[in-house]
Design a protein around this motif. Structure first.
Motif, mmCIF file in Angstrom:
data_model
loop_
_atom_site.group_PDB
_atom_site.id
_atom_site.type_symbol
_atom_site.label_atom_id
_atom_site.label_comp_id
_atom_site.label_asym_id
_atom_site.label_seq_id
_atom_site.Cartn_x
_atom_site.Cartn_y
_atom_site.Cartn_z
ATOM 1 N N SER A 104 0.833 -1.213 0.000
ATOM 2 C CA SER A 104 0.000 0.000 0.000
ATOM 3 C C SER A 104 0.866 1.262 0.000
ATOM 4 O O SER A 104 2.021 1.267 0.417
ATOM 5 N N ASN A 105 0.250 2.339 -0.486
ATOM 6 C CA ASN A 105 0.865 3.674 -0.413
ATOM 7 C C ASN A 105 -0.240 4.644 -0.015
ATOM 8 O O ASN A 105 -1.092 4.986 -0.828
ATOM 9 N N LEU A 106 -0.206 5.088 1.205
ATOM 10 C CA LEU A 106 -1.274 5.908 1.743
ATOM 11 C C LEU A 106 -1.057 7.404 1.523
ATOM 12 O O LEU A 106 -1.908 8.211 1.921
ATOM 13 N N SER A 107 0.037 7.780 0.909
ATOM 14 C CA SER A 107 0.301 9.199 0.618
ATOM 15 C C SER A 107 1.109 9.295 -0.679
ATOM 16 O O SER A 107 2.300 9.618 -0.666
ATOM 17 N N LEU A 108 0.434 9.046 -1.770
ATOM 18 C CA LEU A 108 1.076 9.080 -3.079
ATOM 19 C C LEU A 108 0.989 10.505 -3.623
ATOM 20 O O LEU A 108 -0.103 11.015 -3.914
ATOM 21 N N ALA A 109 2.125 11.176 -3.750
ATOM 22 C CA ALA A 109 2.175 12.574 -4.173
ATOM 23 C C ALA A 109 2.386 12.666 -5.683
ATOM 24 O O ALA A 109 3.216 11.957 -6.263
ATOM 25 N N ILE A 110 1.630 13.543 -6.295
ATOM 26 C CA ILE A 110 1.745 13.798 -7.744
ATOM 27 C C ILE A 110 1.945 15.305 -7.929
ATOM 28 O O ILE A 110 1.067 16.106 -7.596
ATOM 29 N N ASP A 111 3.102 15.683 -8.456
ATOM 30 C CA ASP A 111 3.445 17.083 -8.652
ATOM 31 C C ASP A 111 3.252 17.487 -10.117
ATOM 32 O O ASP A 111 3.568 16.717 -11.030
ATOM 33 N N PHE A 112 2.770 18.689 -10.319
ATOM 34 C CA PHE A 112 2.633 19.250 -11.669
ATOM 35 C C PHE A 112 2.839 20.760 -11.588
ATOM 36 O O PHE A 112 2.737 21.359 -10.514
ATOM 37 N N ALA A 113 3.133 21.370 -12.717
ATOM 38 C CA ALA A 113 3.449 22.799 -12.728
ATOM 39 C C ALA A 113 3.247 23.361 -14.127
ATOM 40 O O ALA A 113 2.906 22.641 -15.075
ATOM 41 N N TYR A 114 3.449 24.689 -14.219
ATOM 42 C CA TYR A 114 3.425 25.363 -15.517
ATOM 43 C C TYR A 114 4.508 24.745 -16.407
ATOM 44 O O TYR A 114 5.593 24.450 -15.924
ATOM 45 N N PRO A 115 4.267 24.487 -17.695
ATOM 46 C CA PRO A 115 3.135 24.928 -18.535
ATOM 47 C C PRO A 115 1.997 23.912 -18.643
ATOM 48 O O PRO A 115 1.258 23.948 -19.609
ATOM 49 N N PHE A 116 1.857 22.998 -17.682
ATOM 50 C CA PHE A 116 0.715 22.096 -17.568
ATOM 51 C C PHE A 116 0.638 21.103 -18.738
ATOM 52 O O PHE A 116 -0.439 20.858 -19.284
ATOM 53 N N ARG A 117 1.778 20.528 -19.054
ATOM 54 C CA ARG A 117 1.785 19.378 -19.982
ATOM 55 C C ARG A 117 1.545 18.132 -19.131
ATOM 56 O O ARG A 117 2.469 17.372 -18.818
ATOM 57 N N LEU A 118 0.305 17.916 -18.776
ATOM 58 C CA LEU A 118 -0.032 16.872 -17.807
ATOM 59 C C LEU A 118 0.254 15.472 -18.342
ATOM 60 O O LEU A 118 0.524 14.552 -17.558
ATOM 61 N N ARG A 119 0.215 15.307 -19.635
ATOM 62 C CA ARG A 119 0.478 13.981 -20.193
ATOM 63 C C ARG A 119 1.934 13.569 -19.995
ATOM 64 O O ARG A 119 2.273 12.391 -20.196
ATOM 65 N N GLN A 120 2.792 14.500 -19.612
ATOM 66 C CA GLN A 120 4.176 14.182 -19.305
ATOM 67 C C GLN A 120 4.414 13.999 -17.807
ATOM 68 O O GLN A 120 5.520 13.662 -17.391
ATOM 69 N N VAL A 121 3.388 14.224 -17.002
ATOM 70 C CA VAL A 121 3.485 14.050 -15.550
ATOM 71 C C VAL A 121 3.139 12.608 -15.207
ATOM 72 O O VAL A 121 2.041 12.131 -15.528
ATOM 73 N N PHE A 122 4.070 11.900 -14.557
ATOM 74 C CA PHE A 122 3.841 10.485 -14.233
ATOM 75 C C PHE A 122 4.023 10.264 -12.742
ATOM 76 O O PHE A 122 4.622 11.075 -12.029
ATOM 77 N N PHE A 123 3.526 9.170 -12.284
ATOM 78 C CA PHE A 123 3.647 8.771 -10.886
ATOM 79 C C PHE A 123 3.672 7.251 -10.826
ATOM 80 O O PHE A 123 3.196 6.561 -11.733
ATOM 81 N N GLU A 124 4.247 6.745 -9.745
ATOM 82 C CA GLU A 124 4.373 5.306 -9.544
ATOM 83 C C GLU A 124 3.272 4.841 -8.596
ATOM 84 O O GLU A 124 3.285 5.136 -7.405
ATOM 85 N N ALA A 125 2.308 4.133 -9.154
ATOM 86 C CA ALA A 125 1.169 3.649 -8.362
ATOM 87 C C ALA A 125 1.353 2.165 -8.041
ATOM 88 O O ALA A 125 1.805 1.386 -8.902
ATOM 89 N N PRO A 126 1.020 1.756 -6.816
ATOM 90 C CA PRO A 126 1.129 0.328 -6.461
ATOM 91 C C PRO A 126 0.109 -0.518 -7.228
ATOM 92 O O PRO A 126 -1.012 -0.067 -7.485
ATOM 93 N N MET A 127 0.521 -1.683 -7.589
ATOM 94 C CA MET A 127 -0.372 -2.587 -8.310
ATOM 95 C C MET A 127 -1.102 -3.528 -7.360
ATOM 96 O O MET A 127 -1.960 -4.310 -7.790
ATOM 97 N N CYS A 128 -0.744 -3.458 -6.071
ATOM 98 C CA CYS A 128 -1.345 -4.335 -5.053
ATOM 99 C C CYS A 128 -1.109 -5.810 -5.371
ATOM 100 O O CYS A 128 -1.920 -6.685 -5.009
ATOM 101 N N GLU A 129 -0.052 -6.070 -6.061
ATOM 102 C CA GLU A 129 0.374 -7.444 -6.347
ATOM 103 C C GLU A 129 1.837 -7.555 -5.955
ATOM 104 O O GLU A 129 2.736 -7.258 -6.731
#
Length: 283
Positions: free
Chosen positions: A57-82
């Motif tokens: 589990s990850n109970l505090s998964l932080a995702i940062d983004f900023a100007y110029p808001f190219r959100l499709r380039q913003v990634f994060f590592e999410a647990p697969m619970c496997e």
């Protein structure tokens, strides 16, 4: 005093007390606030992924983004619970065009209004020597007014889309582990939007300032001077015509009175009794 000559008749810094100079100062100040609140923004959202297998589990998964808001380039590592496996996921959307357009207009508007203020203060004589100076100033002011309206509207729409794309509930939908009912996912922290909301407000305030300054810049052009001279000439002609009409009427009245008086004083061939006034005996 002619409003078109106000810049040439005041002291060096007294021009800043006139509407034209004062609004120019507000323009470059508000432009700074506009591009600073938008271009300097960085936000963060936090979500929790509580897997049935607690170790992954990850109970505090932080995702940062900023100007110029190219959100499709913003990634994060999410647990697969496997086990301890992680999955790289990306946000959705690219709103860089609207954000960069807004910031670009703000930067150029700041530079132009700053240069115009310097010209008003230190080079106001040369500003009026060439008729092109006020005309160019007028055209640029109109263009920037329109561009502020377009860029602020585009950025307001893009900001609305950015808020949706970074909504923690929308981000949780992207995580495959959260689709499993045995895992619990939720929102921990939402991004703060006060800075970006302020940038939109300053964008539309800049539009109001530039649009309102169009009239004061127009008063410095030859177009306004020519219209003022034409209106003054027409007014003087009307006053002259109105002044001449009573004199002509008086001459007409005097001529008519003189003619009437002559007719009344002409002797009559008959007496008031009905016969000739005198009778000569022929004998």
């Amino acid at each position: 005093m002619d409003a078109a000559n106000q810049l040439t008749s005041v002291g060096t810094f007294q021009v800043l007390k006139l509407p034209l100079g004062f609004i120019r100062v507000l323009e470059w100040l508000f432009a700074i606030f506009a591009f600073a609140t938008c271009g300097g923004y960085s936000g963060q959202l936090r979500i929790s992924v509580d897997c049935m297998e607690k170790a992954s589990s990850n109970l505090s998964l932080a995702i940062d983004f900023a100007y110029p808001f190219r959100l499709r380039q913003v990634f994060f590592e999410a647990p697969m619970c496997e086990g301890m496996m992680r999955e790289r996921l990306f946000l959705i959307g690219d709103y860089s065009s609207s954000a960069e357009f807004f910031v670009t207009i703000a930067v150029f508007a700041f530079l132009y209004s700053l240069v115009a203020t310097v010209v008003y203060i230190f080079f106001r004589d040369k500003y009026h020597e060439n008729i092109r100076g006020p005309l160019i100033d007028f055209v640029v002011t109109v263009v920037f007014s329109f561009m502020w309206l377009v860029s602020s509207s585009a950025w307001a729409k893009a900001l609305s889309d950015v808020k949706i794309a970074t909504d923690p509930d929308e981000v949780l939908v992207l995580i495959p582990a959260c689709k499993d009912q045995t895992n619990k996912c939720g929102s921990v922290q939402e991004p703060r939007w006060s800075g970006l909301n302020t940038s939109v407000v300053f964008g539309f305030l800049n539009f109001v300032l530039w649009a309102g300054n169009i009239w004061f810049v127009f008063k410095e052009t030859n177009w306004h001077k020519g219209a003022a001279r034409f209106a003054g000439g027409v007014s003087e002609k009307q006053i002259s015509t109105f002044t001449q009409q009573p004199n002509n009427q008086g001459s007409f009245d005097q001529s008519e009175s003189y003619t009437t008086q002559c007719e009344l004083n002409q002797p009559s061939q008959y007496s008031q009794v009905g016969g000739p006034s005198s009778y000569t005996n022929p004998i």
